[in-house]
Design a protein around this motif. Structure first.
Motif, short mmCIF file in Angstrom:
data_model
loop_
_atom_site.label_atom_id
_atom_site.label_comp_id
_atom_site.label_asym_id
_atom_site.label_seq_id
_atom_site.Cartn_x
_atom_site.Cartn_y
_atom_site.Cartn_z
N HIS A 1 0.87 -1.18 0.00
CA HIS A 1 0.00 0.00 0.00
C HIS A 1 0.91 1.23 0.00
CE1 HIS A 1 1.01 0.61 4.21
NE2 HIS A 1 0.75 -0.67 4.43
N VAL B 1 2.06 3.90 5.53
CA VAL B 1 1.38 3.63 6.79
C VAL B 1 0.41 4.76 7.13
CG1 VAL B 1 1.71 3.20 9.24
CG2 VAL B 1 3.40 2.41 7.61
N HIS C 1 -3.97 2.05 2.99
CA HIS C 1 -3.46 1.12 3.99
C HIS C 1 -4.61 0.53 4.80
CE1 HIS C 1 -1.20 0.69 8.10
NE2 HIS C 1 -1.41 -0.48 7.54
N GLU D 1 3.04 -7.53 4.89
CA GLU D 1 2.65 -6.19 4.47
C GLU D 1 3.93 -5.41 4.13
OE1 GLU D 1 0.40 -4.14 7.47
OE2 GLU D 1 1.24 -2.24 6.79
N PRO E 1 4.89 -1.78 2.81
CA PRO E 1 4.49 -0.45 2.36
C PRO E 1 5.50 0.15 1.38
CG PRO E 1 4.62 -0.59 4.76
CD PRO E 1 5.30 -1.79 4.22
#
Lengths: 327, 501
Positions: free
Chosen positions: A162, A165, A170, A188, A190
């Motif tokens: 994504h 954060v 997100h 995950e 980022p």
């Protein structure tokens, strides 16, 4: 000659001041005679970015329907929270408004911000964008159920990205993973921006990216990527053939609504004028055309409804963030 | 070929050409003004461009892209204030040349290097867009990390006389890069509860602080005479760039252009890193590395060629994948979409005409830059003739306004003041500034890609050595660091021998 140069330098400084924009003096009294000067719309994201462009879509009709131009100022940083703080602290006279996304309720709970939920009052919803989950076209899963089966068979191997954060994507992406029941068995990763995440997916470094539809339309058309699901109550125009997560049996329905807010203590008369003006702007054909063209699907809600939406969203986001363990 | 010619003839209209020149002039102005970044310059043009036909709009934006990349060097050279982040490396030698009275020569070098570098970028884009786009995809987090380690190792070369002081500076820079939100976990670090530090320290606040403000402060300590002294004017000969000087540096310029274009291809790294790498590489390869930083034209040629070439490189992933190579191209994507041109995998098959229009616009933007720059340089160069007591207060105002306007946030101006003081203290104690700045620029990417890699490898460091590209980059970095340490050690021995003689 020297004088000329000095004049030139002063001119440079002056241009600097002018282009710096920002600081409008707040002298006007709040009477029914509103607005008597340009209204400043603050965007908490960088100039030229998606949110800024979405806000710019509102400005062409402003002079016609509001009577004064809408001056868009970007105050980027901290996921929109710097711009929101500025508006919360500004004089509540209707001349300083905020254009905000889902990041407003998110920052209320995820960041240690100085503003509260009730510092803002919604004026108008302008658009509504649904996030999607995109993977490389050759991935061994085509829908949510296959993805879940794959992650069960390969625990810890699926990764999703994504754009940062605490960003809207997100939280909305984490919601998708949570509703599919796979959030604990995947990684995950980022990135800073959907573009970087998309490059990482195309290059095979991560498996999936959560983003807004326009980021992937061409990739899908070119056969480079595919969409596993849409987080939305209904299917979306960009990908009419892709089923929503809801259709697939997973209750990920959150979308990002964007709209205009005012400081909470703005006088009722002023709010009414703004409410009516934005209704005309957002419902105008030209706004709808521009919005659709640029991937910012228009959706209007008036002040009362939008404010209710905002309150509901705040409660829901708080609950969601607690469930996801993000706060 | 037919389509290329067609795009070409369409391009040769009065409207398009004038838009190109307006774009270049606007870009130079925006680039020269600290706080108006190249991306903001284009963002300012965006609303106007929406009312123009597509090719006119493209010409204007390409013009301002190239113009702003050069424009940054003007303020970097003349007043030690990098107008854009990409011009930070240019201040190192550019301002020193201006102090020697060679501002005209420095500006011309910057212009010709920008133009040549811009051309290198265009050619690379034209010939190699498709194969290079694969590089974009090959670079995952471990490869980015390797590249950042390599960039960091270059710091050893530009530490100046004392390697230890260089390292201390670099560590301070890395420390500053950790301020703000952790890129992966979102933990707030060193923000002291201040929301304005949430995204870390603004790059421009650091650049303008440690370069421009620190310079003003140290000028002030030189006493009244210095402030009222008139800059000596050199003979025209000493202040003009000769053909020999340009061609003598052509290899450096082309190499820096290639470095710039290659870094431009990688999304998220950005112009300032590219320029510092080009600068450090030029220094490493030079016969007289010790002269870098004292005001030599090589020190301008390298970064200026690199930053204009970044533009060509950044367009590679933008056009082939629709993934912007830098902040400017990100805005460009928005503008192109608004004009019905969709950068992405289908562009080359569905709309090759638009691709050519963009290529041609880029090419002519470089030509227009040469013309506008050539006309403007003599005018800009005169700024240096102003008395210091007039010039310095103006620079100070520009510093404050510039840092304020990047985010329209007064906090950024305040942090510029802080870094001005810090830069002044560092300089007074002979700590070199370049390692501090480079380490800061690299720090964020170094950290986030280290963490991303380790997430992907479940915490195993082997990911950096099992992937060929990152392994090679890290090995080269280690070798270079060792070589430079050895050279540094030998130099020191020599000096010691000299002093004992």
């Amino acid at each position: 000659m020297k004088k000329l140069l000095a004049v030139l330098m002063i001119a440079m400084v002056a241009i600097g001041f002018l282009t710096a924009g920002g600081a409008t003096e707040s002298t006007a009294k709040t009477t029914i005679d509103f607005p008597t000067k340009p209204v400043e719309l603050i965007v908490g994201f960088a100039a030229g970015g998606g949110t800024h462009i979405a806000a710019e879509l509102l400005s062409p009709e402003a002079t016609e329907f509001l009577g004064k131009p809408l001056q868009i100022t970007t105050k980027p940083g901290a996921g929109g929270a710097i711009g929101a703080t500025y508006v919360a602290d500004s004089k509540p006279d209707g001349y300083t408004l905020l254009y905000a996304t889902m990041s407003l309720p998110i920052s209320l709970y995820m960041d240690s911000v100085d503003f509260k939920k009730d510092d803002f009052v919604g004026i108008a919803c302008a658009s509504n964008v649904a996030p999607v989950l995109a993977v490389r076209a050759d991935a061994p899963y085509n829908n949510a159920a296959e993805l879940i089966a794959w992650t069960k068979a390969h625990p810890g191997q699926f990764s999703w990205s994504h754009p940062g954060v605490g960003s809207t994507l997100h939280v909305l992406g984490a919601d998708m993973m949570f509703r599919m029941g796979i959030i604990d068995t995947i990684k995950e990763v980022p990135f800073s921006g959907t573009g970087e995440g998309t490059a990482a997916v195309l290059g095979g470094h991560v498996n999936s990216v959560v983003g807004f539809p326009t980021s992937f339309m061409d990739q899908v058309a070119a056969g480079k990527m595919k969409i596993l699901g849409v987080s939305s109550p209904q299917r979306i125009a960009e990908f009419p053939n892709v089923p929503t997560f809801l259709e697939q049996g997973y209750k990920a329905v959150l979308t990002s609504t964007r709209g205009v807010f005012a400081p909470a203590d703005t006088p009722k008369e002023v709010l009414d004028i703004l409410d009516k003006a934005f209704e005309k702007i957002i419902n105008s054909e030209s706004y709808k055309q521009r919005g659709t063209a640029i991937g910012e699907p228009p959706m209007y809600a008036n002040a009362r409804d939008f404010n209710q939406m905002y309150q509901d969203q705040c409660n829901m986001i708080e609950e969601l963030l607690i469930t996801l363990g993000l706060i | 070929m037919g389509i290329l010619l067609n795009s070409f003839t369409n391009f040769l209209s009065f409207q398009v050409i004038s838009a190109l020149f307006i774009g270049v002039a606007f870009g130079i102005l925006g680039g020269a003004l600290p706080g108006i970044s190249p991306s903001m310059t284009i963002a300012l043009l965006l609303p106007i461009s929406l009312y123009l036909p597509a090719d006119v709009a493209i010409a204007m934006m390409m013009g301002s892209y190239q113009g702003s990349m050069f424009g940054g060097s003007i303020s970097a050279i003349l007043i030690n204030t990098p107008g854009t982040a990409s011009a930070a490396a240019t201040t190192l030698d550019g301002y020193q040349m201006a102090l020697k009275g060679q501002s005209g020569k420095a500006l011309h070098m910057a212009l010709y290097a920008s133009v040549t570098g811009g051309m290198v970028g265009v050619i690379i884009l034209l010939v190699m867009a498709k194969p290079l786009s694969m590089v974009t995809l090959k670079f995952g987090p471990p490869e980015y990390f390797g590249l950042m380690v390599l960039s960091l190792s270059l710091i050893a070369g530009i530490s100046g006389k004392s390697f230890t002081r260089g390292l201390i500076s670099a560590c301070l820079g890395l420390l500053m890069a950790t301020v703000g939100m952790d890129p992966i976990y979102g933990t707030k670090r060193f923000t002291f509860g201040n929301i304005n530090l949430g995204d870390g320290v603004q790059t421009l606040s650091i650049f303008i602080g440690v370069f421009a403000l620190a310079e003003i402060l140290s000028q002030l300590t030189k006493g009244k005479e210095e402030l009222t002294r008139k800059e000596e004017t050199l003979s025209l000969e000493q202040n003009t760039l000769t053909f020999k000087e340009y061609f003598g540096n052509l290899w450096t310029i082309i190499k820096s252009g290639v470095i710039g274009a290659l870094i431009g291809v990688l999304p998220g790294i950005g112009g300032s890193t590219a320029c510092f790498i080009a600068y450090a590489e030029a220094q490493r390869n030079s016969d007289h590395p010790e002269k870098f930083g004292t005001g030599i034209i090589e020190g301008i040629a390298a970064p200026e060629a690199a930053n204009n070439a970044v533009a060509g490189g950044a367009l590679v992933p933008t056009l082939t994948f629709g993934i912007p190579g830098d902040v400017v191209t990100a805005i460009l994507v928005g503008a192109l979409i608004a004009h019905g041109i969709k950068p992405g995998p289908l562009l080359f098959t569905d709309d090759i005409g638009s691709v050519y229009t963009i290529y041609i616009a880029m090419f002519f933007a470089v030509v227009a830059l040469l013309v506008v720059g050539k006309l403007g340089v003599p005018l800009f160069a005169k700024i240096i003739n102003l008395r210091k007591s007039t010039l310095l207060p103006m620079i100070f105002i520009i510093c404050v306004v510039g840092t304020y306007s990047t985010r329209t946030n007064l906090f950024d101006a305040a942090s510029m003041l802080f870094f001005g003081a810090l830069g002044f203290i560092l300089r007074k104690n002979k700590f070199p500034i370049p390692p501090f700045v480079i380490a800061f620029v690299i720090g964020a990417q170094l950290e986030s890609n280290l963490k991303r890699s380790l997430i992907l490898s479940d915490g195993s460091m082997s990911i950096f050595f099992t992937r060929p590209i990152s392994a090679i980059l890290i090995l080269v970095a280690l070798t270079m660091a060792v070589l430079m340490l050895v050279r540094n050690y030998k130099d020191q021995k020599k000096e010691e021998a000299k002093s004992t003689e």
